[in-house]
Design a protein around this motif. Sequence first.
Motif, PDB file in Angstrom:
ATOM      1  N   VAL A  39       9.073  12.357  22.596  1.00 50.78           N
ATOM      2  CA  VAL A  39       9.588  11.002  22.807  1.00 50.78           C
ATOM      3  C   VAL A  39      10.273  10.914  24.166  1.00 50.78           C
ATOM      4  O   VAL A  39      10.062   9.969  24.935  1.00 50.78           O
ATOM      5  N   ALA A  40      11.102  11.914  24.480  1.00 53.41           N
ATOM      6  CA  ALA A  40      11.819  11.908  25.755  1.00 53.41           C
ATOM      7  C   ALA A  40      10.856  11.993  26.940  1.00 53.41           C
ATOM      8  O   ALA A  40      11.009  11.264  27.932  1.00 53.41           O
ATOM      9  N   LEU A  41       9.861  12.865  26.851  1.00 48.79           N
ATOM     10  CA  LEU A  41       8.900  12.999  27.946  1.00 48.79           C
ATOM     11  C   LEU A  41       8.032  11.752  28.097  1.00 48.79           C
ATOM     12  O   LEU A  41       7.697  11.346  29.216  1.00 48.79           O
ATOM     13  N   GLY A  42       7.660  11.136  26.982  1.00 44.96           N
ATOM     14  CA  GLY A  42       6.896   9.892  27.052  1.00 44.96           C
ATOM     15  C   GLY A  42       7.688   8.772  27.695  1.00 44.96           C
ATOM     16  O   GLY A  42       7.170   8.031  28.533  1.00 44.96           O
ATOM     17  N   ALA A  43       8.958   8.657  27.322  1.00 45.42           N
ATOM     18  CA  ALA A  43       9.814   7.638  27.936  1.00 45.42           C
ATOM     19  C   ALA A  43      10.029   7.930  29.414  1.00 45.42           C
ATOM     20  O   ALA A  43      10.055   7.007  30.244  1.00 45.42           O
ATOM     21  N   LEU A  44      10.168   9.198  29.763  1.00 47.25           N
ATOM     22  CA  LEU A  44      10.318   9.589  31.163  1.00 47.25           C
ATOM     23  C   LEU A  44       9.068   9.231  31.967  1.00 47.25           C
ATOM     24  O   LEU A  44       9.165   8.771  33.110  1.00 47.25           O
ATOM     25  N   LEU A  45       7.894   9.416  31.369  1.00 51.20           N
ATOM     26  CA  LEU A  45       6.651   9.081  32.060  1.00 51.20           C
ATOM     27  C   LEU A  45       6.524   7.573  32.266  1.00 51.20           C
ATOM     28  O   LEU A  45       6.070   7.123  33.329  1.00 51.20           O
ATOM     29  N   VAL A  46       6.937   6.795  31.287  1.00 54.96           N
ATOM     30  CA  VAL A  46       6.905   5.335  31.449  1.00 54.96           C
ATOM     31  C   VAL A  46       7.839   4.919  32.589  1.00 54.96           C
ATOM     32  O   VAL A  46       7.467   4.120  33.452  1.00 54.96           O
ATOM     33  N   ALA A  47       9.042   5.471  32.599  1.00 55.77           N
ATOM     34  CA  ALA A  47       9.999   5.146  33.660  1.00 55.77           C
ATOM     35  C   ALA A  47       9.484   5.604  35.025  1.00 55.77           C
ATOM     36  O   ALA A  47       9.638   4.897  36.023  1.00 55.77           O
ATOM     37  N   ALA A  48       8.864   6.777  35.075  1.00 55.39           N
ATOM     38  CA  ALA A  48       8.329   7.277  36.342  1.00 55.39           C
ATOM     39  C   ALA A  48       7.192   6.392  36.842  1.00 55.39           C
ATOM     40  O   ALA A  48       7.070   6.152  38.048  1.00 55.39           O
ATOM     41  N   LEU A  60       7.169  10.340  42.172  1.00 62.90           N
ATOM     42  CA  LEU A  60       5.963  11.126  41.884  1.00 62.90           C
ATOM     43  C   LEU A  60       6.341  12.483  41.295  1.00 62.90           C
ATOM     44  O   LEU A  60       5.677  12.962  40.374  1.00 62.90           O
ATOM     45  N   ALA A  61       7.414  13.073  41.796  1.00 64.70           N
ATOM     46  CA  ALA A  61       7.888  14.340  41.225  1.00 64.70           C
ATOM     47  C   ALA A  61       8.367  14.135  39.789  1.00 64.70           C
ATOM     48  O   ALA A  61       8.151  15.005  38.922  1.00 64.70           O
ATOM     49  N   LEU A  62       8.986  13.016  39.508  1.00 66.55           N
ATOM     50  CA  LEU A  62       9.421  12.710  38.155  1.00 66.55           C
ATOM     51  C   LEU A  62       8.227  12.565  37.218  1.00 66.55           C
ATOM     52  O   LEU A  62       8.239  13.073  36.088  1.00 66.55           O
ATOM     53  N   ALA A  63       7.188  11.904  37.699  1.00 69.25           N
ATOM     54  CA  ALA A  63       5.979  11.753  36.895  1.00 69.25           C
ATOM     55  C   ALA A  63       5.307  13.106  36.651  1.00 69.25           C
ATOM     56  O   ALA A  63       4.830  13.379  35.544  1.00 69.25           O
ATOM     57  N   TYR A 105      -0.452   8.931  44.312  1.00 67.79           N
ATOM     58  CA  TYR A 105      -0.224   9.474  45.651  1.00 67.79           C
ATOM     59  C   TYR A 105      -0.985   8.680  46.708  1.00 67.79           C
ATOM     60  O   TYR A 105      -0.425   8.241  47.703  1.00 67.79           O
ATOM     61  N   PHE A 106      -2.285   8.518  46.500  1.00 66.09           N
ATOM     62  CA  PHE A 106      -3.088   7.833  47.505  1.00 66.09           C
ATOM     63  C   PHE A 106      -2.789   6.338  47.550  1.00 66.09           C
ATOM     64  O   PHE A 106      -2.965   5.699  48.581  1.00 66.09           O
ATOM     65  N   GLY A 107      -2.338   5.765  46.446  1.00 72.29           N
ATOM     66  CA  GLY A 107      -1.899   4.378  46.469  1.00 72.29           C
ATOM     67  C   GLY A 107      -0.637   4.197  47.289  1.00 72.29           C
ATOM     68  O   GLY A 107      -0.487   3.220  48.011  1.00 72.29           O
ATOM     69  N   ALA A 108       0.278   5.158  47.192  1.00 66.23           N
ATOM     70  CA  ALA A 108       1.518   5.080  47.985  1.00 66.23           C
ATOM     71  C   ALA A 108       1.228   5.308  49.454  1.00 66.23           C
ATOM     72  O   ALA A 108       1.799   4.635  50.315  1.00 66.23           O
ATOM     73  N   VAL A 109       0.338   6.234  49.777  1.00 64.11           N
ATOM     74  CA  VAL A 109      -0.019   6.488  51.176  1.00 64.11           C
ATOM     75  C   VAL A 109      -0.772   5.291  51.744  1.00 64.11           C
ATOM     76  O   VAL A 109      -0.582   4.913  52.890  1.00 64.11           O
ATOM     77  N   GLY A 110      -1.589   4.648  50.936  1.00 63.96           N
ATOM     78  CA  GLY A 110      -2.358   3.497  51.393  1.00 63.96           C
ATOM     79  C   GLY A 110      -1.509   2.274  51.658  1.00 63.96           C
ATOM     80  O   GLY A 110      -1.902   1.391  52.414  1.00 63.96           O
ATOM     81  N   ASN A 111      -0.325   2.198  51.049  1.00 59.92           N
ATOM     82  CA  ASN A 111       0.562   1.060  51.291  1.00 59.92           C
ATOM     83  C   ASN A 111       1.210   1.110  52.663  1.00 59.92           C
ATOM     84  O   ASN A 111       1.594   0.094  53.206  1.00 59.92           O
ATOM     85  N   ASP A 112       1.342   2.300  53.213  1.00 59.36           N
ATOM     86  CA  ASP A 112       1.899   2.460  54.558  1.00 59.36           C
ATOM     87  C   ASP A 112       0.804   2.083  55.559  1.00 59.36           C
ATOM     88  O   ASP A 112      -0.348   2.476  55.417  1.00 59.36           O
TER      89      ASP A 112
END
Length: 124
Positions: A39-48, A60-63, A105-112
């Motif tokens: 439950v904790a890891l699933g909630a962490l993934l949603v937040a990430a 990205l490190a959190l995810a 990752y590539f979505g974040a790099v593509g935004n720059d």
Amino acid sequence: MLTAATLGMTGYGLYAVGAALVDVFGPAQLSWIANLIAVALGALLVAAGVCIRVGLPGSLALALTALFGLQSLSLYSAARLYGQVAPEPQIARALFAAVLVGLAYFGAVGNDETGDPAPEGGEG
């Protein structure tokens, strides 16, 4: 790509939370602590996933932390429930996680605009 990564991480996180809650309140197959961790890891993934979409540093490190945790919990669950670990579902889960991380990752790099980080000291 960020939207796809966010939706994938949110869906995967909600699935992990839902499956763990069903196991807790249904016929429990795993220990309560394993389900609590899921439950904790699933909630962490949603937040990430949300943090990745917003563009917060370190998201990205959190995810990755949540995805690695869910992968290890899946290995534990398979060994505990079936007495063996079948490689195909574990490989499929790992590939899905790799696709989500790649999209983020590539979505974040593509935004720059340039694809490179800003130089030290501003735009100068």
